[in-house]
Design a protein around this motif. Structure first.
Motif, short mmCIF file in Angstrom:
data_model
loop_
_atom_site.label_atom_id
_atom_site.label_comp_id
_atom_site.label_asym_id
_atom_site.label_seq_id
_atom_site.Cartn_x
_atom_site.Cartn_y
_atom_site.Cartn_z
N GLY A 144 0.79 -1.23 0.00
CA GLY A 144 0.00 0.00 0.00
C GLY A 144 0.82 1.27 0.00
N LYS A 145 1.91 1.28 0.72
CA LYS A 145 2.63 2.54 0.88
C LYS A 145 3.37 2.95 -0.39
CE LYS A 145 7.06 1.13 2.89
NZ LYS A 145 7.95 1.30 4.07
N PHE A 146 3.40 2.08 -1.38
CA PHE A 146 4.09 2.42 -2.63
C PHE A 146 3.15 2.96 -3.71
CE2 PHE A 146 6.81 -0.84 -0.69
CZ PHE A 146 7.92 -0.05 -0.50
N MET A 147 1.87 3.10 -3.38
CA MET A 147 0.89 3.44 -4.42
C MET A 147 0.95 4.92 -4.77
SD MET A 147 -2.27 0.99 -3.30
CE MET A 147 -2.19 -0.80 -3.58
N ASN A 148 2.03 5.33 -5.42
CA ASN A 148 2.23 6.72 -5.77
C ASN A 148 3.24 6.82 -6.91
OD1 ASN A 148 1.97 9.63 -5.24
ND2 ASN A 148 4.13 9.50 -4.66
#
Lengths: 415, 415, 415, 415
Positions: free
Chosen positions: D369-373
């Motif tokens: 999730g924390k890479f969704m950028n």
């Protein structure tokens, strides 16, 4: 390519819009108007010139035989990002161009205005009308930029920064209410008669699962609680890029908050004020908005959820979204108009082409399509946005770390 | 600490020097005077303010009881590198300070001038006289910087840059003659009655082996031959750092040379001119000077060799070195005076303390000593240098890659 | 160009020196020997290859007809900074070359050694002897670098770093004594029969004012007092570049000091030890040495003052300077020899050419002359220096911020 | 959280997967296995350690009472990006850790393997099975990375790079055919019984307008035509970020193409080969794929379009997509299995959460999730991907400029 605006209305809009840009700069010094504190912003002098260059290169050069440019050197200074329009001064060093001076740029504007007005009087063409209208919409975008940029430029100075001593009312309201929307396949995009950009063109369909959106924007007070809680420094609440950005830039608060002797203040267009806890939190990045939402086990709405909410008649939400303040631009002397929102609202949608999107060839094709990468869509409009420059389908877009935009956000969740 | 200047002369010097700084900027626009194209240079507005701040913080604050600063915020803006004087705006972003404006800085100058003049009338003190004289010498250094900086600032713009349409004569001369000097132990440093900086203070001895110096500065024509030869791109002719600098910055000619359609031009204080082959080559780095000398199997002279040459009476060399042009500053309306040289001359001497050098404590101690690292000494003076700011013992110093200095060089060799 | 060494001695020196380099790496893993933690250092594997490449390109290629390189690709990997020897792998990415492996480089050494030995047996030439001796002196310089580099490389790892479990005695001594020297004109430079580098060649004269030098190097204990005093963070004690370096790199202690729970430790070649207060402070930069000296109202000696001190017979100073420890390299099994010093000693002399210095053309000319810019001279030698690689006239040189050198300093003043 | 895998199958998978990772590195030297040429890649030694650390910190530490870590220092070296697992060696300097050596890491693997196997024998728990299966899927991702990284690491060296002398067949095919799909609301995401990642979890709906996808991947030959045409250097074909990336990095061809004397070659896992015009173009960025598509007035497919195409039974497309070669990993000795594709295929979909996506708390929540950028989704799989690590719903993701991924693309358009 139709403008759907009468020539008389176009003429009035031309005079008003061109005049307003100059008014925005008129209380500032030549040095103020050539400021550029970083490569996000541009000098106001450049904005004034660039919006004029747009008319010269896209309209006068096309419609007038053997057109003589006012000053060919200006083409190099005043081009922004149009690869089809030749070389240009790199964006980050626009402040190093002292000549032409502010006064010379004002003179340049007058001369080009006269040429455009003469052309408009002589030629009655759908295409010409569209192009002039496009130029004016383009200028309205730069009007918002001029206010954003000036706010940031003066923030870095040593003097109490100020712009105009007239406030405009933000919505001071906090509510815990949620507004619910049902699932379905809905239409999105602009299919009407007025002006629009290519990136919002034409109906297309999206399926939306049922969702809820918070009635209010997140407030300064709520965001302050976030900062003071353990959640703010918990990496689990942040995107990885957001966490790195926060640490590398030592972010501890929104861009314009100031912390002095245990108290928070906010730098506004009128100078430094006590932080108002009921105002919506503004000038924050997508990363900060995302982290706040995750800390509340919520998320940001998508661009389609917000547009759908605006399209649904008679919702409480519509009321909230529209029941707004005077815009900054109104304060300068134009009619009061309702804006859509206090602040541009971050969405969780990457700025990508709509289905059927077709990028034009040539210079005009550079307007939107080539930027569709690593940006997020913002919806609504802010008190810096000219009020006739707003519509449901408008897609604003910025990089997720940008904070000089007058941005805020609301929460969303699935039902 | 003695100034050895009569109060009436000091008064005249104060009026003339303070006036001259403003004159240098008077033909320029507010935007021109706030330009800063890189971190070597500063805006003229800042120079005007900083040289005034010097009088305020080093003199008025000391001599007047409970002195009230004109504006305490200026201290933050106008400090240059004095750690003892508190925080400051980082040098590279001085252009981001639009307020105070140029006009406000001019007003600041007037008020501080009046305070200093009143003080000078009331107090007769050796120390005060010295400090005022120091402030004026400091301002003269900044006058040269203002011209150097403006030249560079306008060079980056899109308009034909110009400053004043009055030329001054460079020495147009080329000669193959060498002037010889015998070996011996000689005195160096300033031991007279006039003003001097601490870095040139007092006699000390150096042994010089016998050497020869070229009568003329290397000319544009000679340097052009170097560029056109294979020697220019032969790494064996360059210092390692110089070779890397050349490649990383893609150096192919002196800073202000312009190459158009097979011909060389030179950007001067008066705009672009055809390159004059008999003028001394100017605005080049130590690296370029060093490489030229090595390609000729020569070397650059040391600072002691040049100072010794100046000290020897009745040499042809002295003639050459002194028989100069009108300075730029003279053109503004002051008396014609002989300068020492056309250009500051690079030496092969690192800028290091003289024997017995004693760095003062406190802020004044920051004037020279703390910079004695990785710099080279230049001797002489340029047509940008105020003519009463020049003497045999003067030690100018710059980093070896700097080119916005009005620098040139001559050759040396051992006999 | 004379080597002044008998062929039998040269042969012995060749065998010993070539063997020693391999020994330095023999207790380390292939991964250890390919480490490169920053661009100051190189992998040991590269050092082993480069010192062999030197013999191949400067000797074998010249003396053997139609010489076939062992592997032409090695030329690209193993060249250091010789512009005359073609392209090369950029220094900072030497660690990205995994092939040839360590074992392959060892094999390369054996083969080249045999070729050189065969050549040495067959050809009796003054020039060849000189070149081989130069190659061995070059390799001795790299031996010191290998130990410096390994110490730093392992310092960055996660394991307790260690090299060999055998200590060597530093001089543990502190004294307040000064040794005085009279003024005069003295000879400097190498004028003897043995090996020397071109940068120290031939007598020349310098005038020295009378001066005093401290008998002892500044100790860890004295430097610790400096750190704990207000003087350490007083910008007036620092060069401007030094102060910026200190702040930008957050310098609070010498490179290899470690601060844990209120106590200081020192990382040594044997791992982490309690800081010994009587050992000379080591691995500090010129900037730190300069600041310490200024805080004591002293200065660093010049290179000429130290060389003169070494040249004066029968001084206490000579004793102090020479009465030293076993060198690290001795520990590996070679004869014990006195070193000149515990540590290389920073001087206040910029690394500039001696009078009459003549840089060779071609690749060998790149050895010294092209580096004479922005560096400072160190004199003496360290416990990492091969003991037969030391002499009075030796001029070592480093950039003022470097700390992985085994450097220390003593104080000087004028009488 | 169910693994849906029998214990005996899990045991076999554990043995096979753990063994395969070591096999990948077994023909390489210790120096090869510690290479890291830029911050995208990691040393193989680190991959071997990190995939073991995963079992130790997420499983052993949880299931075994008072668990003693094999070596607590490894936690600092072997953590990748888990903020919840403490400090770590910055990614870009993993190559600076020489200790533990490759051999020590192999030993570490054996010991941890034994501990896991013992645990698996003793404990029968759904959650444990899931965690072990997750660890193995995690390791399979790193197996692909090891091959990608080694390919790039050796590409930078001076030796002909090679990996294994056994080729695997890419699909050599070019076709102009399009496969059409009708509009509708369809299900997406994983809803089956096997293993999946949280980012692909659960059914959700999307509306797709009718579209067509090209039957074949774009080939080297087609891409070569693009390069040789004017379109390649026409900014109108590029995203703005793509155009800047192309210019700043001087991009003129795909990553592994080599241009020698007028001919193109391709660096492959087996060394340098003549460019095969019928192979799909590989190792190109999203920017290049996007530009190619726009130059053909097409676009890239979205992730939903590709997933939908995979879900539709009996299409020609499915055939094309699946009828592939041996994977690289198969060549090492495992069963031949069909892969989904030759290459990972870029899509025009930003990597954003599916509706209803719920990021876990704690360390496992950091997986996706924390890479969704600022990333784009790739679908399919490559010949470097373990064949049992592929499924319709798999969402791979990379930054748009990355090229060391084994990536390709096909075209799409609306009907």
């Amino acid at each position: 390519m139709k403008s759907n605006i009468s020539r008389s209305n176009l003429l009035k809009k031309f005079l008003n819009t061109r005049n307003l840009s100059v008014q925005i700069t008129s209380n500032l010094s030549p040095e103020d108007n050539n400021l550029q504190v970083n490569s996000d912003v541009s000098p106001n002098k450049w904005h004034l010139g660039h919006t004029t260059w747009f008319f010269e290169t896209f309209i006068l050069e096309k419609y007038l035989d053997s057109y003589q440019y006012y000053n060919p050197k200006y083409l190099y200074y005043l081009n922004s990002y149009y690869q089809n329009k030749g070389n240009k001064v790199p964006k980050n060093i626009r402040h190093t161009i002292s000549r032409p001076s502010y006064n010379e740029i004002i003179n340049y504007r007058k001369i080009i205005d006269n040429r455009v007005l003469e052309l408009l009087t002589k030629v009655d063409s759908e295409e010409l009308n569209f192009m002039i209208n496009l130029g004016l919409n383009h200028e309205q975008q730069h009007q918002e930029l001029m206010i954003m940029d000036t706010k940031l430029n003066l923030f870095s100075g040593i003097e109490d920064s100020y712009f105009r001593k007239k406030d405009f009312d933000f919505l001071h309201k906090k509510s815990d209410a949620w507004i619910d929307f049902d699932e379905g396949v809905f239409n999105f995009g602009y299919d009407g008669d007025g002006f629009f950009y290519d990136n919002e063109k034409g109906f297309h369909k999206q399926f939306l699962h049922s969702y809820s959106i918070s009635e209010s924007l997140v407030t300064n007070g709520e965001y302050l609680e976030f900062i003071n809680s353990e959640e703010y420094n918990n990496p689990n609440n942040w995107l990885n890029d957001g966490w790195n950005w926060k640490n590398q830039n030592n972010i501890t608060k929104p861009l314009y908050w100031i912390y002095i002797d245990g108290e928070y203040f906010e730098y506004s267009i009128n100078g430094i004020e006590i932080l108002s806890l009921l105002k919506p939190v503004s000038h924050i990045s997508y990363y900060e908005a995302w982290a706040y939402a995750r800390s509340k086990s919520c998320r940001l709405p998508t661009e389609f959820e917000l547009e759908h909410a605006l399209n649904v008649p008679d919702t409480t939400f519509k009321n909230v979204f529209a029941n707004v303040s005077n815009s900054f631009l109104d304060c300068i002397g134009f009619d009061k108009l309702n804006l859509f929102g206090n602040l541009w609202e971050w969405t969780n949608s990457a700025y990508l082409p709509y289905p059927f999107y077709k990028q034009d060839g040539g210079a005009l094709g550079e307007y939107n399509g080539k930027f569709m990468n690593n940006l997020y869509v913002l919806k609504g409009g802010s008190s810096f946005t000219p009020s006739d420059h707003i519509r449901n389908t408008y897609r604003n877009f910025y990089s997720p770390e940008k904070r000089w935009v007058q941005s805020g956000f609301r929460l969303a969740k699935y039902n």
